[in-house]
Design an enzyme around this catalytic site. Structure first.
Site, PDB file in Angstrom:
ATOM      1  N   ALA A   1       0.990  -1.142   0.051  1.00 26.48           N
ATOM      2  CA  ALA A   1      -0.091  -0.010  -0.132  1.00 26.48           C
ATOM      3  C   ALA A   1       0.845   1.247  -0.117  1.00 26.48           C
ATOM      4  CB  ALA A   1      -0.996  -0.101   1.197  1.00 26.48           C
TER       5      ALA A   1
ATOM      6  N   GLY B   1       0.728  -5.148   0.607  1.00 30.20           N
ATOM      7  CA  GLY B   1      -0.255  -5.190  -0.189  1.00 30.20           C
ATOM      8  C   GLY B   1      -0.142  -5.903  -1.287  1.00 30.20           C
TER       9      GLY B   1
ATOM     10  N   GLU C   1      -0.294  -9.666  -0.521  1.00 26.95           N
ATOM     11  CA  GLU C   1      -1.677  -9.599  -0.420  1.00 26.95           C
ATOM     12  C   GLU C   1      -2.478  -9.798  -1.570  1.00 26.95           C
ATOM     13  OE1 GLU C   1      -1.664  -6.565   2.480  1.00 26.95           O
ATOM     14  OE2 GLU C   1      -2.724  -7.606   4.007  1.00 26.95           O
TER      15      GLU C   1
ATOM     16  N   GLU D   1       5.016  -4.951   7.286  1.00 24.12           N
ATOM     17  CA  GLU D   1       4.150  -3.804   8.036  1.00 24.12           C
ATOM     18  C   GLU D   1       4.600  -3.675   9.197  1.00 24.12           C
ATOM     19  OE1 GLU D   1       2.896  -6.326   6.048  1.00 24.12           O
ATOM     20  OE2 GLU D   1       1.376  -5.412   4.471  1.00 24.12           O
TER      21      GLU D   1
HETATM   22  N1  COA Z   1       4.569   3.400  -0.526  1.00 26.53           N
HETATM   23  C1  COA Z   1       5.018   4.417  -1.126  1.00 26.53           C
HETATM   24  N2  COA Z   1       6.040   4.603  -1.715  1.00 26.53           N
HETATM   25  C2  COA Z   1       7.059   3.563  -1.884  1.00 26.53           C
HETATM   26  C3  COA Z   1       6.332   2.119  -1.386  1.00 26.53           C
HETATM   27  C4  COA Z   1       5.253   2.212  -0.699  1.00 26.53           C
HETATM   28  N3  COA Z   1       5.108   1.036  -0.181  1.00 26.53           N
HETATM   29  N4  COA Z   1       7.538   1.339  -1.684  1.00 26.53           N
HETATM   30  C5  COA Z   1       8.486   2.092  -2.402  1.00 26.53           C
HETATM   31  N5  COA Z   1       8.249   3.498  -2.591  1.00 26.53           N
HETATM   32  C6  COA Z   1       8.804   4.508  -3.115  1.00 26.53           C
HETATM   33  C7  COA Z   1       9.923   4.614  -2.637  1.00 26.53           C
HETATM   34  O1  COA Z   1       9.523   5.825  -1.572  1.00 26.53           O
HETATM   35  C8  COA Z   1      10.986   5.682  -3.714  1.00 26.53           C
HETATM   36  O2  COA Z   1      10.129   6.698  -4.015  1.00 26.53           O
HETATM   37  P1  COA Z   1      11.373   7.971  -4.359  1.00 26.53           P
HETATM   38  O3  COA Z   1      11.844   7.885  -5.535  1.00 26.53           O
HETATM   39  O4  COA Z   1      10.034   9.114  -4.645  1.00 26.53           O
HETATM   40  O5  COA Z   1      11.902   8.307  -3.182  1.00 26.53           O
HETATM   41  C9  COA Z   1      10.583   4.757  -4.866  1.00 26.53           C
HETATM   42  O6  COA Z   1       9.284   3.708  -4.559  1.00 26.53           O
HETATM   43  C10 COA Z   1      11.777   3.550  -4.696  1.00 26.53           C
HETATM   44  O7  COA Z   1      11.785   2.997  -3.755  1.00 26.53           O
HETATM   45  P2  COA Z   1      13.408   2.735  -2.806  1.00 26.53           P
HETATM   46  O8  COA Z   1      12.861   2.425  -1.416  1.00 26.53           O
HETATM   47  O9  COA Z   1      13.822   3.772  -3.462  1.00 26.53           O
HETATM   48  O10 COA Z   1      13.842   1.342  -3.488  1.00 26.53           O
HETATM   49  P3  COA Z   1      14.764   0.297  -2.977  1.00 26.53           P
HETATM   50  O11 COA Z   1      15.133  -0.535  -4.031  1.00 26.53           O
HETATM   51  O12 COA Z   1      15.798   1.079  -2.150  1.00 26.53           O
HETATM   52  O13 COA Z   1      13.927  -0.158  -1.916  1.00 26.53           O
HETATM   53  C11 COA Z   1      11.993  -1.687  -1.147  1.00 26.53           C
HETATM   54  C12 COA Z   1      12.962  -1.187  -2.218  1.00 26.53           C
HETATM   55  C13 COA Z   1      10.819  -2.278  -1.694  1.00 26.53           C
HETATM   56  C14 COA Z   1      12.657  -2.593  -0.021  1.00 26.53           C
HETATM   57  C15 COA Z   1      11.502  -0.373  -0.442  1.00 26.53           C
HETATM   58  O14 COA Z   1      11.217   0.310  -1.227  1.00 26.53           O
HETATM   59  C16 COA Z   1      10.560  -0.631   0.757  1.00 26.53           C
HETATM   60  O15 COA Z   1      10.759  -1.238   1.743  1.00 26.53           O
HETATM   61  N6  COA Z   1       9.287  -0.158   0.422  1.00 26.53           N
HETATM   62  C17 COA Z   1       8.196  -0.294   1.642  1.00 26.53           C
HETATM   63  C18 COA Z   1       7.571  -1.806   1.614  1.00 26.53           C
HETATM   64  C19 COA Z   1       6.710  -1.828   2.547  1.00 26.53           C
HETATM   65  O16 COA Z   1       6.834  -1.799   3.718  1.00 26.53           O
HETATM   66  N7  COA Z   1       5.459  -2.293   2.140  1.00 26.53           N
HETATM   67  C20 COA Z   1       4.366  -2.435   2.896  1.00 26.53           C
HETATM   68  C21 COA Z   1       3.489  -1.339   2.944  1.00 26.53           C
HETATM   69  S1  COA Z   1       1.996  -1.392   3.845  1.00 26.53           S
END
Ligand code: COA
Length: 260
Positions: free
Chosen positions: A66, A111, A114, A134
């Site tokens: 999400a 999500g 999910e 989460e």
């Molecule tokens: N919601 C909003 N934005 C998200 C996102 C999310 N769930 N997951 C990634 N993004 C965005 C980042 O903020 C970033 O945006 P920006 O370039 O404007 O700063 C872009 O996507 C790229 O992500 P980034 O974190 O820079 O890539 P990465 O390769 O370093 O890391 C992940 C990848 C997936 C490990 C990391 O993005 C992450 O942990 N995301 C969240 C996962 C999460 O907690 N999901 C559950 C949500 S309820």
């Protein structure tokens, strides 16, 4: 094809929905979730669509969860409403009377995991990573993760993933029973397409009855579930496709199913 948060394409009875926010790793914001709900309803009602593939745009992500940017200003009430909204849309996938295949091309987190779990089949690229992180945000999964994950891989393995937030590689997801198949990244869409085409060629009403029997039956006592099966077995005899399928067998030819 549209230029929106969601791309939709059709190929001989198979519809492919592609989550299209690659710069945000296809995170599901409200608009994308709403569009997903709307498109799913249309695909459900379109008799020309016999199987659906859901995937993510770009090299990196299926769906990274999400959209976290909406969370900091939310409270108990809006959190509950968001969970109910997401759950209702993912239930639409599970309750779809046509097979839905997740083609998991990268991160399937929160999500995203999910979403994949709500699909009837999960094919993963070798690059895919699964998880419910989460807990690292101080929240819990809200789109079915605490319920579908234990049902798919067992309570203990699910609890480990839910409580640690650790990622699972595609191979480990296969071993755990979270995905059905792992393929090289470049073969992912062909593999999902081949399965979708195979399922799209079957009798559509019988396909729907099998999905209904398996999913609704799983939540019932065996006696009640067998009643459901008998009812749906009866319904399948009320179809033109039953006549076509059985006649084609006896005439030693390939059946042409019409979904009637
Ligand atoms: N919601 C909003 N934005 C998200 C996102 C999310 N769930 N997951 C990634 N993004 C965005 C980042 O903020 C970033 O945006 P920006 O370039 O404007 O700063 C872009 O996507 C790229 O992500 P980034 O974190 O820079 O890539 P990465 O390769 O370093 O890391 C992940 C990848 C997936 C490990 C990391 O993005 C992450 O942990 N995301 C969240 C996962 C999460 O907690 N999901 C559950 C949500 S309820």
């Amino acid at each position: 094809m549209s230029e929106a948060n969601l791309l939709l394409s059709h190929n001989e009875g198979v519809a492919t929905l592609t989550i299209n926010r690659p710069t945000k790793l296809n995170a599901l914001n409200k608009e994308t979730l709403d569009e997903l709900g709307d498109r799913l309803q249309e695909l459900r009602e379109d008799p020309a669509v016999r199987a659906i593939i859901i995937t993510g745009n770009g090299e990196k992500a299926f769906v990274a969860g999400a959209d976290i940017s909406q969370f900091p200003t939310m409270d108990r009430r809006s959190g509950q409403a968001l969970a109910r909204h997401g759950q209702a849309i993912f239930n639409k996938i599970e309750q779809m009377p046509k097979p839905v295949i997740a083609a998991v091309n990268g991160f399937a987190l929160g999500g995203g995991c999910e979403l994949a779990m709500a699909c009837h089949f999960r094919i993963a690229s070798q690059k895919a990573l699964f998880g419910q992180p989460e807990i690292n945000l101080g929240i819990i999964p809200g789109y079915g993760g605490t319920q579908r994950l234990p049902r798919l891989i067992g309570k203990e393995k699910a609890l480990y993933l839910l409580l640690t937030g650790d990622h699972l590689t595609a191979e480990d997801a296969l071993k755990a029973g979270l995905v059905d198949r792992v393929v090289p990244a470049e073969e992912l869409m062909n593999s999902a397409g081949a399965l979708a085409a195979k399922l799209a060629a079957k009798a559509p009403l019988a396909v729907g009855y099998i999905l209904q029997a398996v999913y609704q039956g799983a939540d019932r006592e065996l006696d009640e579930a067998l009643d459901l099966e008998a009812d749906l077995f009866g319904d399948s005899f009320d179809t033109e496709d039953m006549k076509e399928g059985t006649t084609a067998f006896l005439e030693k030819r390939k059946p042409q199913f019409k979904g009637k």
